[in-house]
Design a protein around this motif. Structure first.
Motif, PDB file in Angstrom:
ATOM      1  N   TYR A 189       0.827  -1.213   0.000  1.00 14.75           N
ATOM      2  CA  TYR A 189       0.000   0.000   0.000  1.00 14.75           C
ATOM      3  C   TYR A 189       0.856   1.254   0.000  1.00 14.75           C
ATOM      4  N   ILE A 190       1.919   1.212   0.797  1.00 15.42           N
ATOM      5  CA  ILE A 190       2.811   2.375   0.857  1.00 15.42           C
ATOM      6  C   ILE A 190       3.439   2.601  -0.519  1.00 15.42           C
ATOM      7  N   SER A 191       3.840   1.512  -1.176  1.00 14.56           N
ATOM      8  CA  SER A 191       4.526   1.735  -2.459  1.00 14.56           C
ATOM      9  C   SER A 191       3.546   2.201  -3.535  1.00 14.56           C
ATOM     10  N   VAL A 192       2.284   1.720  -3.513  1.00 12.27           N
ATOM     11  CA  VAL A 192       1.289   2.241  -4.465  1.00 12.27           C
ATOM     12  C   VAL A 192       1.064   3.736  -4.192  1.00 12.27           C
ATOM     13  N   LEU A 193       0.943   4.085  -2.922  1.00 15.66           N
ATOM     14  CA  LEU A 193       0.749   5.499  -2.579  1.00 15.66           C
ATOM     15  C   LEU A 193       1.912   6.332  -3.116  1.00 15.66           C
ATOM     16  N   GLU A 194       3.122   5.827  -2.923  1.00 14.81           N
ATOM     17  CA  GLU A 194       4.281   6.608  -3.362  1.00 14.81           C
ATOM     18  C   GLU A 194       4.361   6.730  -4.885  1.00 14.81           C
ATOM     19  N   VAL A 195       3.891   5.707  -5.586  1.00 18.54           N
ATOM     20  CA  VAL A 195       3.862   5.787  -7.051  1.00 18.54           C
ATOM     21  C   VAL A 195       2.914   6.925  -7.477  1.00 18.54           C
ATOM     22  N   PHE A 196       1.755   7.000  -6.830  1.00 16.77           N
ATOM     23  CA  PHE A 196       0.822   8.093  -7.141  1.00 16.77           C
ATOM     24  C   PHE A 196       1.422   9.458  -6.777  1.00 16.77           C
ATOM     25  N   LEU A 197       2.111   9.502  -5.655  1.00 18.01           N
ATOM     26  CA  LEU A 197       2.700  10.778  -5.232  1.00 18.01           C
ATOM     27  C   LEU A 197       3.775  11.238  -6.218  1.00 18.01           C
ATOM     28  N   GLN A 198       4.570  10.271  -6.697  1.00 20.07           N
ATOM     29  CA  GLN A 198       5.613  10.632  -7.671  1.00 20.07           C
ATOM     30  C   GLN A 198       4.984  11.157  -8.953  1.00 20.07           C
ATOM     31  N   MET A 199       3.878  10.514  -9.371  1.00 19.84           N
ATOM     32  CA  MET A 199       3.173  10.981 -10.569  1.00 19.84           C
ATOM     33  C   MET A 199       2.631  12.395 -10.345  1.00 19.84           C
ATOM     34  N   ALA A 200       2.058  12.619  -9.161  1.00 17.05           N
ATOM     35  CA  ALA A 200       1.498  13.944  -8.844  1.00 17.05           C
ATOM     36  C   ALA A 200       2.578  15.015  -8.945  1.00 17.05           C
ATOM     37  N   LYS A 201       3.748  14.666  -8.454  1.00 17.52           N
ATOM     38  CA  LYS A 201       4.849  15.634  -8.480  1.00 17.52           C
ATOM     39  C   LYS A 201       5.315  15.861  -9.916  1.00 17.52           C
ATOM     40  N   GLU A 202       5.399  14.772 -10.647  1.00 14.98           N
ATOM     41  CA  GLU A 202       5.884  14.867 -12.027  1.00 14.98           C
ATOM     42  C   GLU A 202       4.977  15.728 -12.892  1.00 14.98           C
ATOM     43  N   ILE A 203       3.661  15.524 -12.770  1.00  6.00           N
ATOM     44  CA  ILE A 203       2.768  16.270 -13.656  1.00  6.00           C
ATOM     45  C   ILE A 203       2.090  17.435 -12.944  1.00  6.00           C
ATOM     46  N   LYS A 204       2.566  17.734 -11.743  1.00  3.40           N
ATOM     47  CA  LYS A 204       2.106  18.908 -10.990  1.00  3.40           C
ATOM     48  C   LYS A 204       0.610  18.926 -10.746  1.00  3.40           C
ATOM     49  N   LEU A 205       0.159  17.903 -10.021  1.00  2.00           N
ATOM     50  CA  LEU A 205      -1.242  17.881  -9.588  1.00  2.00           C
ATOM     51  C   LEU A 205      -1.266  17.718  -8.072  1.00  2.00           C
ATOM     52  N   PRO A 206      -2.268  18.301  -7.425  1.00  2.00           N
ATOM     53  CA  PRO A 206      -2.428  18.035  -5.988  1.00  2.00           C
ATOM     54  C   PRO A 206      -2.933  16.611  -5.761  1.00  2.00           C
ATOM     55  N   VAL A 207      -2.897  16.148  -4.500  1.00  2.00           N
ATOM     56  CA  VAL A 207      -3.415  14.816  -4.178  1.00  2.00           C
ATOM     57  C   VAL A 207      -4.510  14.890  -3.119  1.00  2.00           C
TER      58      VAL A 207
END
Ligand SMILES: [Zn+2]
Length: 266
Positions: free
Chosen positions: A111-129
């Motif tokens: 779960y932590i790693s799925v969350l971090e994958v989403f967070l990395q994507m958010a940072k990459e494409i500049k979206l809030p979470v």
């Protein structure tokens, strides 16, 4: 007013009619969040149907089995492809209510790693979470946000220890309260802890509530009562309260947030 968190794809009545009624009662927009890949497609369709009214967020809800790797890959592609139609990635986070059952079958690290994958994507494409991370998981999610240096996060329907709430708000993250703020002391205490510029209101509809909302359908129309309760709790005139939370929601969920916040932070 804007409902900062609603599962619009779970409303099965005539949405054209419902939204018209909500708009006639002062609801300007809603942040529609997704539960999984299929729900993400639904949210994108709703964004197409009601482009002004819907702020779309897509993701995978954590109170469920983690996405299979194919599903996760498709979801990440979809987020990238649809970037310009999205206001955020969500809802994402860590399980609490189903934790016992889920952690019998899946590892917390997954779960932590799925969350971090989403967070990395958010940072990459500049979206809030948009985060579902409550009780003990609030702190764990906060650690992930800090590790990934995520500038914009919204902790929806937060329940957490006072020191964790302090840490969340001093990191600049936003917090929303639900109809529970009208009848639960815990949520009233939380509302007092959130700086006025970081406070949002939500229904998490169609989730059903108790207290004065027992047996009532949950819809953005409840924002009227939530804002009245908050106005009393925080001793702020109702008009200023409504204006403030609406401005906060727009600042957080519409284009330009990154630029504004980053220029403030640097
Ligand atoms: Zn939700």
């Amino acid at each position: 007013m804007i409902d900062a968190h609603i599962h619009l794809d779970q409303y099965h009545s005539n949405l054209d009619e419902a939204i018209l009624r909500w708009q006639e009662n002062g609801i300007e927009a809603v942040v529609a969040v997704a539960s999984n890949l299929q729900s993400s497609y639904e949210i994108l369709k709703l964004k197409q149907r009601f482009p002004e009214f819907v702020y779309a967020a897509i993701g995978h809800h954590p109170e469920a089995p983690p996405p299979a790797s194919m599903e996760l890959a498709e979801l990440l592609d979809l987020i990238k492809q649809e970037r310009k139609h999205l206001s955020a990635i969500g809802e994402i986070g860590l399980p609490t209510y189903q934790k016992k059952e889920l952690y019998d079958r899946y590892k917390e690290e997954e779960y932590i790693s799925v969350l971090e994958v989403f967070l990395q994507m958010a940072k990459e494409i500049k979206l809030p979470v948009v985060l579902h991370a409550v009780h003990e998981e609030a702190k764990k999610a906060l650690t992930c946000l800090k590790r990934q240096q995520i500038p914009h996060a919204h902790f929806h329907w937060l329940k957490a220890r006072e020191d964790v709430v302090s840490d969340i708000v001093s990191s600049g993250y936003y917090v929303s309260v639900t109809p529970e703020v009208c009848y639960r002391e815990r949520d009233q205490k939380l509302a007092r802890q959130i700086p006025m510029d970081q406070l949002l209101i939500e229904t998490d509809g169609p989730w059903k509530y108790h207290g004065p909302f027992k047996d009532r359908e949950t819809s953005p129309l409840l924002l009227k009562e939530i804002s009245e309760c908050l106005s009393n709790i925080l001793t702020i005139p109702i008009h200023s309260l409504r204006e403030k939370v609406t401005t906060n929601t727009k600042r957080f969920y519409t284009e330009g947030t990154y630029e504004i916040r980053n220029s403030v932070n640097t």
